[in-house]
Design an enzyme around this catalytic site. Structure first.
Site, PDB file in Angstrom:
ATOM      1  NE  ARG A 173      -1.928   1.344   3.706  1.00 51.74           N
ATOM      2  CZ  ARG A 173      -1.598   2.562   4.151  1.00 51.74           C
ATOM      3  NH1 ARG A 173      -2.014   3.633   3.503  1.00 51.74           N
ATOM      4  NH2 ARG A 173      -0.858   2.698   5.228  1.00 51.74           N
ATOM      5  NE  ARG A 177       3.211   9.034   6.605  1.00 49.32           N
ATOM      6  CZ  ARG A 177       4.321   8.775   7.279  1.00 49.32           C
ATOM      7  NH1 ARG A 177       5.065   9.768   7.718  1.00 49.32           N
ATOM      8  NH2 ARG A 177       4.682   7.534   7.513  1.00 49.32           N
ATOM      9  NE  ARG A 250      17.690  -5.757  -9.608  1.00 49.20           N
ATOM     10  CZ  ARG A 250      18.422  -5.334 -10.628  1.00 49.20           C
ATOM     11  NH1 ARG A 250      18.923  -6.209 -11.496  1.00 49.20           N
ATOM     12  NH2 ARG A 250      18.680  -4.053 -10.789  1.00 49.20           N
ATOM     13  NE  ARG A 281      19.300   3.307   0.331  1.00 40.63           N
ATOM     14  CZ  ARG A 281      18.728   2.852   1.435  1.00 40.63           C
ATOM     15  NH1 ARG A 281      17.748   3.549   2.012  1.00 40.63           N
ATOM     16  NH2 ARG A 281      19.096   1.706   1.983  1.00 40.63           N
ATOM     17  CD  GLU A 302      21.852   1.637  -0.562  1.00 36.75           C
ATOM     18  OE1 GLU A 302      20.877   1.056  -1.103  1.00 36.75           O
ATOM     19  OE2 GLU A 302      21.889   1.898   0.648  1.00 36.75           O
ATOM     20  CE1 TYR A 350      15.100  -5.738   2.791  1.00 38.45           C
ATOM     21  CE2 TYR A 350      13.041  -4.906   3.695  1.00 38.45           C
ATOM     22  CZ  TYR A 350      14.402  -4.790   3.518  1.00 38.45           C
ATOM     23  OH  TYR A 350      15.078  -3.731   4.053  1.00 38.45           O
ATOM     24  CG  ASP A 352      10.882  -3.454   7.517  1.00 39.69           C
ATOM     25  OD1 ASP A 352      11.731  -3.190   6.640  1.00 39.69           O
ATOM     26  OD2 ASP A 352       9.711  -3.029   7.478  1.00 39.69           O
TER      27      ASP A 352
END
Length: 368
Positions: A173, A177, A250, A281, A302, A350, A352
Site C-alpha cells: 500500500r 499523508r 537482486r 540513493r 547504492e 524481505y 524489516d
C-alpha cells in the site's frame, strides 16, 4: 559421544545473533559460524573518520512492537533519529514520504483538500478494477504525477524490470499523508544504536562461541556433527543444492568514499528517482547520529545490480515463478528434524529488522 553444542547457527546476522542470544540465555551451548570476517550480516557497521558507517545500506530500527523494542534496547542505547528521506528527481527535491510538502512542490497546492482533489482526479483517470502489475497499482493508488516522478524510475532501477512487468504486491500500500509530517515511519519506536549495529550484535553474542571466515559448505558434515541441531540462515536453494532450480534475487553494489567537507547533502538519505541516474540513493552516514562531529563526511552510493551465483543476494524477487519455486524448498525444509531455517535468505522474504526479531521470538517460543 555427546555433541559439544546444542545449536550450530549458520550466519551472524540479526536473525542468527538473536537466536543465539535467546538460546544461550536458556542455558544452551551455541556456536555461530559466519562466512564473512565480521559479525552483523547486512546491518554491520564500522567506524570511519569518527563516523559510524552502515556498510551495506542504511538501517533504521523502527517498530510498534513493545516486546521487540525492549529486547533490542537490552543490547544498545538507541538515539532518537527520525527517518526523513528526500527524493531528487532530475535536480528537483521532494519530501518522502509523500506528504503535503511533496504535493506543494508538485502542484503548488497548500491544503489537504486541494491535494486530494488532484490525486482523486488522477486516480480516476487510471481506471478501476484489480491491478495486473505494479504500474497499474501505483497509478490507481497515487496518480500519474507521483508515480512518474517518485516511483517509476527508482523502482525500475531497483528491480531491473519495467514496472509493467513487476507484480503489483511489490510496493504494497503506497502511503499518502495529507499533513506536513516528514517522519517516514508511523511506528511508535524509532532509532539507531549509538555506536552502531555491530556493537549491538557483539553484545548479543556475549557467551556464544563465534567463528568468522568459515564457509558452512566447505565441510558441512563436520559442522553438522558438532551440534544437536542447526539453524541455517543462508540461501535455502543452496542448502538443498539447487535441486529444484535457482531462486532469483537482486543484488547491490556500494561505493563508499570520504569527502573533504563537513556536510555533503544535508540529510541522511537522498533517493534519486529518475531512471537515468545509475544509483538509487546516497547515504551520508554522519546524519544518523548528531553527536558525531567531523570535518569530513562519509557517503555511500547504492547501485542495484543483477544477481549472479556467488554475488551477494539482497532482495528476493517474489514473483509468481519464484514463489512457486520457494514453496518446493519450504516443503523440503519442513521435513528436516535436525535443521531449522530462518531469516531473509532461508525464508526467501524481505524482513524489516523488527520483523526479523519477532520471527526469532516465534521460532524460539516454539522450542520451549
Amino acid at each position: 559421544m555427546k555433541n559439544k553444542y546444542d545449536y550450530l547457527i549458520v550466519g551472524a546476522g540479526l536473525f542468527g545473533a538473536c537466536f543465539a542470544q535467546i538460546m544461550t540465555e536458556r542455558g544452551k551451548r551455541c556456536l555461530i559460524i559466519e562466512k564473512r570476517e565480521a559479525i552483523g550480516g547486512n546491518i554491520a557497521t564500522e567506524q570511519v573518520e569518527g563516523i559510524t558507517v552502515h556498510k551495506f545500506g542504511a538501517h533504521i530500527f523502527h517498530t510498534s512492537d513493545e516486546r521487540v523494542w525492549k529486547y533490542v534496547n537490552r543490547f544498545a542505547l538507541f538515539n532518537n533519529f527520525v527517518n526523513s528521506p528526500i527524493a531528487n528527481y532530475k535536480g528537483t527535491l521532494y519530501s518522502l514520504p509523500f506528504n503535503m510538502y511533496t504535493f506543494n512542490r508538485l502542484w503548488g497546492v497548500r491544503t489537504p483538500a486541494e491535494a486530494r482533489a488532484v490525486i482523486d482526479a488522477q486516480r480516476a483517470a487510471a481506471g478501476d478494477g484489480e491491478p495486473q502489475n505494479l504500474e497499474e497499482k501505483a497509478l490507481r493508488s497515487v496518480g500519474e504525477d507521483v508515480y512518474k516522478t517518485l516511483i517509476k524510475g527508482y523502482t525500475e532501477k531497483q528491480w531491473g524490470r519495467d514496472c509493467k512487468y513487476l507484480p503489483a504486491f511489490i510496493i504494497g500500500r503506497v502511503p499518502l499523508r495529507f499533513t506536513y509530517d516528514n517522519n517516514y515511519f508511523n511506528d511508535r519506536f524509532q532509532g539507531i544504536p549509538i555506536g552502531g549495529y555491530s556493537q549491538m550484535i557483539k553484545n548479543m553474542l556475549s557467551g556464544t562461541d563465534v567463528l568468522l571466515g568459515i564457509d558452512y559448505f566447505s565441510d558441512r558434515a563436520k559442522f553438522d556433527g558438532m551440534a544437536e541441531r542447526v539453524l541455517y540462515t543462508g540461501e535455502i536453494d543452496r542448502y538443498f543444492d539447487y535441486k529444484f532450480g535457482e531462486l532469483e534475487y537482486r543484488s547491490l553494489r556500494f561505493e563508499t568514499e570520504t569527502i573533504e567537507t563537513d556536510d555533503f547533502q544535508g540529510n541522511a538519505v537522498v533517493n534519486y528517482t529518475d531512471y537515468e541516474t545509475p544509483f538509487t540513493r546516497i547515504i551520508e552516514h554522519k546524519h544518523f547520529d548528531k553527536t558525531q562531529v567531523s570535518d569530513r563526511t562519509v557517503i555511500t552510493r547504492e547501485y542495484p545490480e543483477k544477481f549472479e551465483k556467488g554475488s551477494e543476494p539482497y532482495y528476493p524477487i517474489n514473483d509468481e515463478k519464484n514463489t512457486a519455486l520457494y514453496k518446493k524448498y519450504a516443503a523440503e525444509a519442513a521435513k528436516s528434524e535436525k535443521t531449522l531455517f530462518g531469516g531473509r535468505l532461508a525464508g526467501y522474504k524481505y524482513y524489516d529488522m523488527d520483523d526479523t526479531v519477532a520471527a526469532v521470538f516465534a521460532l524460539a517460543d516454539g522450542l520451549k
